[in-house]
Scaffold this active site. Structure first.
Site, mmCIF file in Angstrom:
data_model
loop_
_atom_site.group_PDB
_atom_site.id
_atom_site.type_symbol
_atom_site.label_atom_id
_atom_site.label_comp_id
_atom_site.label_asym_id
_atom_site.label_seq_id
_atom_site.Cartn_x
_atom_site.Cartn_y
_atom_site.Cartn_z
ATOM 1 N N ASP A 84 92.954 -51.821 41.957
ATOM 2 C CA ASP A 84 93.144 -51.452 43.356
ATOM 3 C C ASP A 84 93.695 -50.031 43.394
ATOM 4 O O ASP A 84 94.761 -49.765 42.840
ATOM 5 C CB ASP A 84 94.146 -52.437 43.977
ATOM 6 N N ASP A 114 87.687 -49.280 47.152
ATOM 7 C CA ASP A 114 88.891 -49.065 46.329
ATOM 8 C C ASP A 114 89.324 -50.279 45.516
ATOM 9 O O ASP A 114 90.411 -50.285 44.960
ATOM 10 C CB ASP A 114 90.050 -48.616 47.220
ATOM 11 N N GLU A 115 88.468 -51.279 45.419
ATOM 12 C CA GLU A 115 88.906 -52.513 44.774
ATOM 13 C C GLU A 115 87.765 -53.181 44.035
ATOM 14 O O GLU A 115 86.637 -53.212 44.538
ATOM 15 C CB GLU A 115 89.345 -53.475 45.875
#
Length: 438
Positions: free
Chosen positions: A11, A105-106
């Site tokens: 993350d 983002d993950e």
DNA sequence: TCTGGGGTCCTAGGACCC
DNA sequence: TCTGGGGTCCTAGGACCC
């Protein structure tokens, strides 16, 4: 679940805000808030400096401004975010073919499917540390938090515990005790509505959740989420990392600065959305069977109407015509605050619907494709990259009453000077990564 | 001046079919 | 003259995630 901590969850920390601070040296160490800068905007990402003031994701922008008036409020530059994401996802792909992105983002990575056969704790910790160092080096200093555990659920919880800028490994066998004291709200899938119900049942922590029987949870939350939650409360999670998820729907929507009640204007907006949606269908090489129109009313309630065709299409005219016809069936007299057009039922082969739909609604030709929408947004959105013939690259600090103020700095420079220009100054142009409208 | 945009998944009811 | 039962598709709404 497995007996090694071989599922990794990564993350990127405060991702959008961190990219802005990277590219805007004067904002490093300062509160930065990325989100919708219009009247009805909400916060997308707040930097950690802004979170101190209680600013967080999904908060209305006016509330964020009240709490943290000195923050930099930026519109966001998705091209820059996509580029950073692409680099990081590429690194994850080196670790294993099984990478499941959840957003820009993950992502999850199944290390057990990768080339490194050493999955003992020391090895995966070393791998995670190397990964974080590589991410930082390749993205100009972005930090990522990494969780390592025996399941997706625990890996995600672990990266949450690692934030910001850390690594957390949950040893197999210790999962239940690690999560016992965490708020039940920590569990992905437990949102405000579910938490309210759980609170009524006396649940605060995940340990409390374990006290409820499976039947009780199912009665309260329904079959699927009741069962799921009961399993997760005991850290039981068998879900595989899935690298082949396919898109199931495509949509475009817009919240207006002011409610719109003019049916012709709304139809023009629907056309515009339909055109964008169709072009994304074409780009993806797929066809859609169902068209959905979504409307949000002034009281924030929403209505959706959908129609499934007897074929599948990627044509803008078809999507637009169905959307318009769905819109016709709605009373928009009170005005609408949002209008959206979406498609689903995606298939790989075209089968143009046999039309018995109204061929062309007379007197309703689309000439207002460029709708007279009540948002004459400036191209000089705060945060936008610009270039000046004399001063070079910089970004929009603010604009208004015929002026635009620019700070001249880049990721590679020191904090730079500020200058103000006329909005039509020919020496000033938009840079490469113009902000998307959030 | 409260409350984005782009998604996924679930539920529940009705139609329809065997 | 009391009316099953399962499966699938469609529609509408809502919770949730980032």
């Amino acid at each position: 679940m497995r007996d090694t901590a071989s599922i990794l969850h990564l993350d990127l920390d405060a991702f959008f805000a961190a990219v802005e601070q990277r590219d805007k040296p004067s904002l490093r160490g300062k509160p930065v808030i990325v989100g919708g800068v219009g009247l009805r905007g909400v916060v997308s990402t707040a930097s950690y400096e802004a979170r101190v003031y209680g600013v967080g994701s999904a908060m209305p922008m006016h509330e964020a401004r009240r709490r943290c008036p000195n923050a930099a409020f930026l519109a966001g530059r998705f091209d820059a975010y996509r580029e950073a994401s692409r680099i990081v996802m590429g690194m994850l792909a080196q670790l294993s073919p099984l990478v499941e992105p959840l957003s820009l983002d993950e992502a999850f990575v199944d290390l057990a499917a990768g080339p490194s056969r050493d999955l003992d704790e020391a090895s995966v910790l070393r791998l995670a540390a190397d990964l974080r160092a590589q991410v930082s080096a390749a993205t100009g200093g972005l930090t990522a938090s990494v969780g390592l555990a025996s399941s997706k659920f625990m890996a995600k919880v672990a990266s949450e515990l690692a934030k910001p800028d850390g690594i957390r490994l949950v040893s197999p066998g210790t999962e239940v005790e690690v999560i016992a004291g965490l708020p039940a709200r920590t569990i992905p899938g437990v949102g405000p509505a579910t938490m309210e119900r759980l609170t009524k049942l006396g649940v605060v922590t995940i340990a409390d959740l374990r006290e409820l029987s499976r039947a009780e949870l199912i009665r309260e939350l329904g079959k699927a989420s009741g069962e799921h939650l009961h399993e997760l409360a005991f850290a039981r999670d068998n879900r595989a990392v899935n690298s082949e998820r396919e898109t199931k729907s495509i949509s475009m929507e817009d919240t207006f600065e002011r409610d719109i009640a003019d049916a012709k204007v709304l139809a023009a907006v629907a056309d515009r959305h339909a055109a964008k949606v169709a072009s994304r269908l074409v780009k993806a090489g797929v066809f859609a069977r169902t068209v959905t129109l979504k409307v949000r009313l002034p009281d924030f309630s929403s209505i959706s109407r959908s129609r499934t065709l007897n074929g599948a299409t990627d044509r803008a005219e078809v999507v637009a015509q169905v959307a318009r016809s769905l819109l016709d069936g709605l009373d928009v007299g009170q005005g609408v605050r949002l209008l959206g057009v979406g498609v689903s039922g995606l298939v790989e082969v075209a089968q143009e619907p046999l039309f018995e739909l109204e061929v062309a609604a007379p007197g309703r030709v689309v000439e207002e494709a460029e709708a007279p929408i009540s948002r004459h947004r400036s191209i000089w959105l705060p945060g936008a990259d610009v270039v000046h013939a004399e001063f070079g690259p910089g970004w929009v600090w603010g604009s208004g009453i015929g002026r635009v103020t620019v700070r001249f700095e880049t990721a590679q420079t020191k904090p730079g000077p500020v200058r103000t220009f006329a909005v039509d100054d020919p020496a000033l142009g938009l840079g490469l990564s113009a902000p998307d409208l959030l």
